[in-house]
Write a protein that holds these residues in place. Structure first.
Motif, PDB file in Angstrom:
ATOM      1  N   VAL A   8      35.752 -21.294 -48.991  1.00 30.39           N
ATOM      2  CA  VAL A   8      36.536 -21.464 -47.753  1.00 30.39           C
ATOM      3  C   VAL A   8      36.189 -20.573 -46.823  1.00 30.39           C
ATOM      4  N   ASN A   9      35.387 -20.725 -45.608  1.00 28.10           N
ATOM      5  CA  ASN A   9      35.351 -19.711 -44.708  1.00 28.10           C
ATOM      6  C   ASN A   9      36.528 -19.952 -43.466  1.00 28.10           C
ATOM      7  N   SER A  10      37.294 -18.841 -43.561  1.00 24.93           N
ATOM      8  CA  SER A  10      38.348 -19.105 -42.491  1.00 24.93           C
ATOM      9  C   SER A  10      38.267 -17.557 -41.769  1.00 24.93           C
ATOM     10  N   ALA A  11      37.299 -16.986 -41.766  1.00 21.74           N
ATOM     11  CA  ALA A  11      36.976 -15.756 -40.938  1.00 21.74           C
ATOM     12  C   ALA A  11      36.554 -15.922 -39.705  1.00 21.74           C
ATOM     13  N   ALA A  12      37.417 -15.530 -38.882  1.00 20.58           N
ATOM     14  CA  ALA A  12      37.172 -15.729 -37.288  1.00 20.58           C
ATOM     15  C   ALA A  12      37.824 -14.880 -36.361  1.00 20.58           C
ATOM     16  N   THR A  13      37.405 -14.631 -35.138  1.00 22.73           N
ATOM     17  CA  THR A  13      38.093 -14.089 -34.066  1.00 22.73           C
ATOM     18  C   THR A  13      38.842 -15.199 -33.421  1.00 22.73           C
ATOM     19  N   THR A  14      40.077 -15.164 -32.996  1.00 20.66           N
ATOM     20  CA  THR A  14      40.673 -16.215 -32.336  1.00 20.66           C
ATOM     21  C   THR A  14      41.298 -15.528 -30.717  1.00 20.66           C
ATOM     22  N   ARG A  15      40.797 -14.466 -30.731  1.00 18.57           N
ATOM     23  CA  ARG A  15      41.445 -13.796 -29.448  1.00 18.57           C
ATOM     24  C   ARG A  15      40.536 -14.444 -28.364  1.00 18.57           C
ATOM     25  N   PHE A  16      41.576 -14.859 -27.332  1.00 15.68           N
ATOM     26  CA  PHE A  16      40.655 -15.437 -26.201  1.00 15.68           C
ATOM     27  C   PHE A  16      39.987 -14.374 -25.316  1.00 15.68           C
ATOM     28  N   ASP A  17      40.574 -13.246 -25.276  1.00 17.80           N
ATOM     29  CA  ASP A  17      39.965 -12.185 -24.467  1.00 17.80           C
ATOM     30  C   ASP A  17      38.789 -11.475 -25.021  1.00 17.80           C
ATOM     31  N   GLU A  18      38.363 -11.804 -26.162  1.00 16.70           N
ATOM     32  CA  GLU A  18      37.552 -11.151 -27.173  1.00 16.70           C
ATOM     33  C   GLU A  18      36.004 -10.996 -26.184  1.00 16.70           C
ATOM     34  N   ARG A  19      35.516  -9.872 -26.439  1.00 19.96           N
ATOM     35  CA  ARG A  19      34.094  -9.774 -26.006  1.00 19.96           C
ATOM     36  C   ARG A  19      33.129 -10.879 -26.478  1.00 19.96           C
ATOM     37  N   TYR A  20      32.387 -11.410 -25.656  1.00 17.69           N
ATOM     38  CA  TYR A  20      31.539 -12.544 -25.926  1.00 17.69           C
ATOM     39  C   TYR A  20      30.666 -11.907 -27.362  1.00 17.69           C
ATOM     40  N   ASP A  21      30.073 -10.972 -27.253  1.00 12.82           N
ATOM     41  CA  ASP A  21      28.988 -10.461 -28.113  1.00 12.82           C
ATOM     42  C   ASP A  21      29.799 -10.401 -29.607  1.00 12.82           C
ATOM     43  N   THR A  22      30.907  -9.854 -29.810  1.00  9.28           N
ATOM     44  CA  THR A  22      32.005 -10.017 -30.805  1.00  9.28           C
ATOM     45  C   THR A  22      32.291 -11.299 -31.277  1.00  9.28           C
ATOM     46  N   ALA A  23      32.325 -12.273 -30.310  1.00  7.52           N
ATOM     47  CA  ALA A  23      32.969 -13.212 -30.906  1.00  7.52           C
ATOM     48  C   ALA A  23      31.735 -14.194 -31.182  1.00  7.52           C
ATOM     49  N   ILE A  24      30.765 -14.366 -30.625  1.00  9.35           N
ATOM     50  CA  ILE A  24      29.501 -14.722 -31.069  1.00  9.35           C
ATOM     51  C   ILE A  24      28.983 -14.170 -32.310  1.00  9.35           C
ATOM     52  N   ARG A  25      29.111 -13.057 -32.795  1.00  5.03           N
ATOM     53  CA  ARG A  25      28.523 -12.227 -33.969  1.00  5.03           C
ATOM     54  C   ARG A  25      29.621 -12.803 -34.954  1.00  5.03           C
ATOM     55  N   ILE A  26      30.707 -12.788 -34.799  1.00  2.00           N
ATOM     56  CA  ILE A  26      31.896 -13.101 -35.928  1.00  2.00           C
ATOM     57  C   ILE A  26      31.725 -14.563 -36.009  1.00  2.00           C
ATOM     58  N   ASN A  27      32.096 -15.410 -35.122  1.00  2.00           N
ATOM     59  CA  ASN A  27      32.302 -17.023 -35.137  1.00  2.00           C
ATOM     60  C   ASN A  27      31.041 -17.740 -35.327  1.00  2.00           C
ATOM     61  N   ALA A  28      29.908 -17.217 -34.880  1.00  2.00           N
ATOM     62  CA  ALA A  28      28.643 -17.988 -34.968  1.00  2.00           C
ATOM     63  C   ALA A  28      28.027 -17.442 -36.078  1.00  2.00           C
ATOM     64  N   LEU A  29      27.287 -16.191 -35.842  1.00  2.00           N
ATOM     65  CA  LEU A  29      26.660 -15.541 -36.725  1.00  2.00           C
ATOM     66  C   LEU A  29      27.138 -15.371 -38.288  1.00  2.00           C
ATOM     67  N   GLY A  30      28.449 -15.195 -38.273  1.00  2.00           N
ATOM     68  CA  GLY A  30      29.217 -14.900 -39.328  1.00  2.00           C
ATOM     69  C   GLY A  30      29.189 -16.188 -40.199  1.00  2.00           C
ATOM     70  N   THR A  31      29.394 -17.281 -39.600  1.00  3.04           N
ATOM     71  CA  THR A  31      29.552 -18.613 -40.209  1.00  3.04           C
ATOM     72  C   THR A  31      28.052 -18.936 -40.830  1.00  3.04           C
ATOM     73  N   LEU A  32      27.037 -18.549 -40.043  1.00  2.00           N
ATOM     74  CA  LEU A  32      25.743 -18.553 -40.659  1.00  2.00           C
ATOM     75  C   LEU A  32      25.445 -17.826 -41.820  1.00  2.00           C
ATOM     76  N   ASN A  33      26.072 -16.500 -41.772  1.00  2.07           N
ATOM     77  CA  ASN A  33      25.801 -15.729 -43.030  1.00  2.07           C
ATOM     78  C   ASN A  33      26.646 -16.414 -44.329  1.00  2.07           C
ATOM     79  N   VAL A  34      27.901 -16.831 -43.906  1.00  2.00           N
ATOM     80  CA  VAL A  34      28.641 -17.677 -45.107  1.00  2.00           C
ATOM     81  C   VAL A  34      27.486 -18.805 -45.653  1.00  2.00           C
ATOM     82  N   LEU A  35      26.915 -19.545 -44.766  1.00  2.00           N
ATOM     83  CA  LEU A  35      26.231 -20.529 -45.360  1.00  2.00           C
ATOM     84  C   LEU A  35      24.874 -20.053 -45.917  1.00  2.00           C
ATOM     85  N   LYS A  36      24.225 -18.963 -45.706  1.00  2.00           N
ATOM     86  CA  LYS A  36      23.100 -18.306 -46.329  1.00  2.00           C
ATOM     87  C   LYS A  36      23.851 -17.898 -47.823  1.00  2.00           C
ATOM     88  N   PHE A  37      24.988 -17.243 -47.760  1.00  2.00           N
ATOM     89  CA  PHE A  37      25.470 -16.966 -49.092  1.00  2.00           C
ATOM     90  C   PHE A  37      25.678 -17.996 -49.854  1.00  2.00           C
TER      91      PHE A  37
END
Length: 159
Positions: free
Chosen positions: A123-152
């Protein structure tokens, strides 16, 4: 055909029995609810691996205790199990220091291999949900992080 709620929960309880579950973002709101519900309705779950952003396993365990178990959400479970809660947590909960934004989820290869052999559900529930998050941080966590969970997950035994 409508399935009665008691039958639905019975099926879920049966499904979870004896399973090893890997939950990312374990200190987040949704994961806390999921962890509490699993422990409350299915104490015969085999194991819960909880990925917690922390530098080491002791810090991960400390974060889990302070940010999850000590919350009001767990008052029902604490009241229900009393002194047995500690032994249930020791038997079932395995706090894993890591980060979904990192390759191999930031875990060491030995632990990664062990988890991959045991895990039945992810169950992947890791994410940043801050609306004022930096774009690079949000993409790293929410998009690339999800890809890393998929690879795992592709390395895991259930795939």
């Amino acid at each position: 055909m409508d399935i009665p709620p008691s039958m639905e929960s019975s099926c879920i309880n049966q499904f979870l029995e004896g399973k090893t579950i890997f939950i990312t973002g374990a200190t987040g709101y949704l994961a806390k609810i999921l962890i509490e519900k699993i422990l409350q309705v299915q104490p015969n779950v085999k194991k819960l691996y909880l990925l917690i952003r922390a530098p080491d396993s002791n810090s991960a365990k400390e974060r889990f205790n302070n940010e999850v178990i000590k919350t009001d959400l767990f008052v029902v479970l604490r009241d229900k199990l009393g002194a047995n809660l500690h032994s249930l947590l020791e038997d079932k909960i395995f706090s894993v220091a890591g980060d979904i934004a990192c390759d191999s989820l930031g875990t060491n290869s030995e632990l990664n291999d062990e988890m991959c052999k045991e895990i039945d559900i992810i169950v992947n529930s890791a994410a940043t949900t801050r609306f004022d998050e930096r774009y690079d941080t949000a993409i790293r966590i929410n998009a690339l992080g999800t890809l890393n969970v998929l690879k795992f997950s592709k390395q895991s035994a259930f795939m």
